[in-house]
Design a protein around this motif. Structure first.
Motif, mmCIF file in Angstrom:
data_model
loop_
_atom_site.group_PDB
_atom_site.id
_atom_site.type_symbol
_atom_site.label_atom_id
_atom_site.label_comp_id
_atom_site.label_asym_id
_atom_site.label_seq_id
_atom_site.Cartn_x
_atom_site.Cartn_y
_atom_site.Cartn_z
ATOM 1 N N PHE A 1 -26.934 37.419 -53.649
ATOM 2 C CA PHE A 1 -25.719 36.699 -53.231
ATOM 3 C C PHE A 1 -25.826 36.310 -51.760
ATOM 4 N N PHE B 1 -21.699 43.164 -59.808
ATOM 5 C CA PHE B 1 -22.566 42.001 -60.013
ATOM 6 C C PHE B 1 -23.849 42.293 -59.251
ATOM 7 N N LYS B 2 -24.916 42.606 -59.971
ATOM 8 C CA LYS B 2 -26.162 42.995 -59.288
ATOM 9 C C LYS B 2 -26.836 41.794 -58.624
ATOM 10 N N GLN C 1 -23.584 28.004 -70.053
ATOM 11 C CA GLN C 1 -23.118 28.592 -71.303
ATOM 12 C C GLN C 1 -21.871 29.458 -71.109
ATOM 13 N N THR C 2 -21.188 29.706 -72.215
ATOM 14 C CA THR C 2 -20.010 30.581 -72.178
ATOM 15 C C THR C 2 -20.419 31.967 -71.659
ATOM 16 N N GLY D 1 -20.591 33.290 -66.041
ATOM 17 C CA GLY D 1 -20.133 33.516 -64.663
ATOM 18 C C GLY D 1 -19.724 32.264 -63.908
ATOM 19 N N LYS D 2 -19.183 31.294 -64.615
ATOM 20 C CA LYS D 2 -18.784 30.051 -63.936
ATOM 21 C C LYS D 2 -17.592 30.284 -63.014
ATOM 22 N N THR D 3 -16.720 31.217 -63.363
ATOM 23 C CA THR D 3 -15.523 31.425 -62.534
ATOM 24 C C THR D 3 -15.919 31.841 -61.118
ATOM 25 N N ALA D 4 -16.803 32.831 -61.022
ATOM 26 C CA ALA D 4 -17.241 33.252 -59.679
ATOM 27 C C ALA D 4 -18.031 32.138 -59.010
ATOM 28 N N GLN E 1 -6.216 34.833 -65.977
ATOM 29 C CA GLN E 1 -7.516 35.493 -65.809
ATOM 30 C C GLN E 1 -8.261 34.964 -64.568
ATOM 31 N N GLU F 1 -12.916 24.389 -67.564
ATOM 32 C CA GLU F 1 -12.888 23.768 -68.904
ATOM 33 C C GLU F 1 -12.579 22.285 -68.715
ATOM 34 N N ASP G 1 -12.145 35.984 -71.114
ATOM 35 C CA ASP G 1 -13.258 36.905 -70.884
ATOM 36 C C ASP G 1 -12.824 38.312 -71.267
ATOM 37 N N ARG H 1 -16.638 33.670 -77.157
ATOM 38 C CA ARG H 1 -15.770 34.807 -76.776
ATOM 39 C C ARG H 1 -16.509 36.120 -76.952
ATOM 40 N N ARG I 1 -20.953 37.934 -74.066
ATOM 41 C CA ARG I 1 -20.746 37.442 -72.707
ATOM 42 C C ARG I 1 -21.473 38.319 -71.694
ATOM 43 N N ALA I 2 -21.857 37.683 -70.592
ATOM 44 C CA ALA I 2 -22.489 38.384 -69.465
ATOM 45 C C ALA I 2 -23.646 39.288 -69.927
HETATM 46 N N1 LIG Z 1 -23.382 37.780 -61.147
HETATM 47 C C1 LIG Z 1 -22.820 38.438 -62.141
HETATM 48 N N2 LIG Z 1 -23.364 39.571 -62.629
HETATM 49 C C2 LIG Z 1 -22.790 40.251 -63.641
HETATM 50 N N3 LIG Z 1 -21.653 39.860 -64.263
HETATM 51 C C3 LIG Z 1 -21.072 38.722 -63.823
HETATM 52 C C4 LIG Z 1 -21.606 37.959 -62.749
HETATM 53 N N4 LIG Z 1 -20.799 36.895 -62.540
HETATM 54 C C5 LIG Z 1 -19.802 36.991 -63.437
HETATM 55 N N5 LIG Z 1 -19.957 38.080 -64.205
HETATM 56 C C6 LIG Z 1 -19.083 38.533 -65.318
HETATM 57 O O1 LIG Z 1 -19.432 37.759 -66.458
HETATM 58 C C7 LIG Z 1 -18.292 37.598 -67.300
HETATM 59 C C8 LIG Z 1 -18.145 36.139 -67.714
HETATM 60 O O2 LIG Z 1 -17.815 35.357 -66.596
HETATM 61 P P1 LIG Z 1 -16.860 34.084 -66.704
HETATM 62 O O3 LIG Z 1 -15.617 34.433 -67.422
HETATM 63 O O4 LIG Z 1 -16.755 33.491 -65.358
HETATM 64 O O5 LIG Z 1 -17.756 33.158 -67.679
HETATM 65 P P2 LIG Z 1 -17.670 31.606 -67.940
HETATM 66 O O6 LIG Z 1 -19.017 31.069 -67.695
HETATM 67 O O7 LIG Z 1 -16.543 31.007 -67.187
HETATM 68 O O8 LIG Z 1 -17.379 31.579 -69.507
HETATM 69 P P3 LIG Z 1 -16.550 30.506 -70.394
HETATM 70 O O9 LIG Z 1 -17.385 29.281 -70.523
HETATM 71 O O10 LIG Z 1 -16.357 31.181 -71.696
HETATM 72 O O11 LIG Z 1 -15.276 30.245 -69.652
HETATM 73 C C9 LIG Z 1 -17.103 38.123 -66.513
HETATM 74 O O12 LIG Z 1 -16.750 39.390 -67.029
HETATM 75 C C10 LIG Z 1 -17.607 38.259 -65.101
HETATM 76 O O13 LIG Z 1 -16.979 39.317 -64.415
#
Ligand SMILES: Nc1ncnc2c1ncn2[C@@H]1O[C@H](COP(=O)(O)OP(=O)(O)OP(=O)(O)O)[C@@H](O)[C@H]1O
Length: 503
Positions: free
Chosen positions: A63, A81-82, A106-107, A110-113, A144, A212, A365, A390, A393-394
């Protein structure tokens, strides 16, 4: 910038390219929206062919390496988050440079972070109220996303507010008057506040995120987004993220991006390798028996069952409860309080079968989800991708099973085509399914009677005229979870309590 040719497999890729051509007419936009629903394959043809990509060079990026400041690196560590995920690795450096982003991954990747971290860093560097607005298509997803901002921004004291429908406008107005940094919202309610809440404006907005994005830019939400875009600054950063990003020019045009970087970490309809996808083919009249059989076989797993309509969702829930399954409904005709309550019960493991419409298909999530059952087929391949996403994930594993009846074959084949793979049939003991038929039929009759009662109550215009509120409350208690369901409509049902289907 060094650039390589697009690799069609699941490679981490990077692209820099101006993707917004001149505006298209409104009518062509509507046509394209329609065709997108009708035939996903058509959209595929419109995928930009000139997108230029580059493979990731460093697998061990941290990071810190991405340019994030220490408090945010610490927050990631606290969340365990490693290392950054691929979409985070590929998009965050661009976002930190102040570029607009179109992010496809992909779903559960980790797109939110990926969009929250650079916004939090920019906020730290230049703190101001109403700094960013994040829009999401569902209320639960907005809640969320806000939670993610709060946990990642806990070290820098970020203030978020959630502005969604179904909640008290006045309480939201008060929250907005406290000048939060981040507003996470559904578009309709935000527009309502922009029009009706005195003193509230987004004139100082620096970041706009459409999570989305393909859904937000479609026919339902698009016109509201257009209105909102008219009253927010043109000088801003815009991020679009989705697992199924639109390539339709007219839709992207709507978001008024400025020379965006397109970051793709997946091919268009790819699912994660940890997701095992199956189908089951049987005649329509056996659908409920197959559902009950599977839930028995998969007992102990946390499962989401997707149905097409609110009514079906409610009926399936009643049917399963009559048979002693701890099912809980989530659909748009429940009060918002009920929706959030259902989600929380499912998340906490208090109930492990969630019967949902597509209101739960995007973004939610819930790490513990083991299985997604498509009781009804989704309308199109995009919805399929989001629903099955759903689970698994992760980096976790998960299963999806899609029900296909004699009436679904064509739509199902289109989904397989979009996925570019043939799914395996889920193994079942057909004789065991047949043995269930009689009891399932009986439970189904009770469920239908009960549903009629619920409709009659709603029709009388009592509390929650449009909603399944009060009756649902009766059902949604701990006695139901234990399978000790007592019927209002006859002693006969009470006698069936002992006939629990669960092993
Ligand atoms: N770097 C990371 N390492 C480990 N886990 C992570 C990392 N970044 C995010 N996550 C975890 O991965 C999970 C999925 O993240 P997130 O909900 O952002 O997915 P998304 O890509 O937005 O999925 P979707 O398309 O379904 O909305 C969450 O629980 C989040 O805390």
């Amino acid at each position: 910038m060094a650039i390589k040719q697009l690799n069609k497999t699941k490679k981490v890729v990077k692209a820099e390219k101006k993707v917004i051509p001149p505006p298209a007419s409104e009518s062509s936009e509507q046509e394209s929206d329609q065709s997108e629903l009708e035939n996903d394959a058509e959209e595929e043809e419109e995928t930009e062919t000139a997108t230029e990509k580059e493979e990731t060079k460093n697998e061990n990026v941290t990071f810190k390496d991405l340019g994030l400041m220490q408090p945010l690196v610490d927050a990631c560590e606290q969340l365990k988050f490693k290392a950054p995920t691929e979409i985070q690795k590929e998009s965050i450096p661009w976002s930190l440079q102040g570029r607009d982003i179109i992010g496809l991954a992909q779903t559960g990747s980790g797109k939110t972070a990926a969009f929250a971290l650079p916004i939090l860093q920019a906020l730290w560097n230049n703190p101001s109220p109403m700094f960013a607005c994040v829009m999401a298509p569902t209320r639960e997803l907005a809640v969320q996303i806000s939670e993610t901002f709060e946990s990642l921004g806990s070290t820098i004291g970020v203030r978020c507010v959630v502005i969604v429908g179904g909640m008290d406008m006045m309480a939201q107005s008060i929250a907005l008057s406290k000048k939060p940094h981040i507003i996470v919202c559904t578009p309709g309610r935000l527009q309502d506040h922009l029009e009706n809440t005195k003193g509230f404006s987004l004139r100082s907005l620096k970041y706009l995120v459409l999570d989305e994005a393909d859904r937000l830019l479609d026919m339902d939400f698009g016109p509201i987004i257009d209105q909102i875009l008219k009253v927010i600054p043109k000088e801003r950063n815009t991020f679009l993220f989705s697992a199924t990003m639109t390539t339709k020019v007219a839709k992207l045009q709507r978001a008024s991006l400025n020379n965006p970087v397109k970051v793709e970490v997946a091919t268009k309809y790819s699912t994660v390798s940890t997701l095992l996808q199956y189908y089951l083919f049987f005649p329509l009249k056996q659908k409920d028996s197959y559902l009950v059989y599977l839930l028995n076989e998969l007992a102990g797993n946390s499962t989401i069952v997707f149905s097409r309509t609110c009514n079906d969702c409610q009926r399936i829930t009643l049917l399963l409860r009559n048979l002693g399954f701890p099912a809980i409904p989530l659909h748009g005709q429940l009060s918002q309080e009920k929706r959030l309550g259902a989600l929380n019960k499912f998340k906490s493991g208090n109930r492990n079968i969630l019967i949902a419409t597509d209101v739960a298909s995007r973004g939610l999530d819930i790490p513990s989800v083991d299985i997604v059952l498509n009781y009804d087929l989704p309308n199109n391949s995009k919805d399929y991708i989001h629903r099955v996403g759903r689970t698994a994930r992760a980096g976790r594993s998960g299963k999806s099973i899609t029900f296909v009846t004699q009436y679904d074959v064509e739509v199902y084949q289109r989904i397989e085509q979009a996925l570019d793979k043939k799914l395996d049939e889920f193994p079942v003991d057909k004789d065991a399914v047949m043995l269930l038929q009689e009891r399932v039929d009986e439970a189904q009759r009770f469920a239908i009677t009960e549903l009629k009662e619920q409709h009659a109550t709603r029709g009388k215009g009592g509390r929650g005229k449009r909603q399944f509120n009060s009756d649902d409350k009766d059902r949604d208690d701990d006695s139901v979870q234990a399978g000790a369901y007592h019927s209002k409509s006859g002693a006969a049902r009470g006698n069936r309590q002992g006939k629990k289907m669960r092993k």
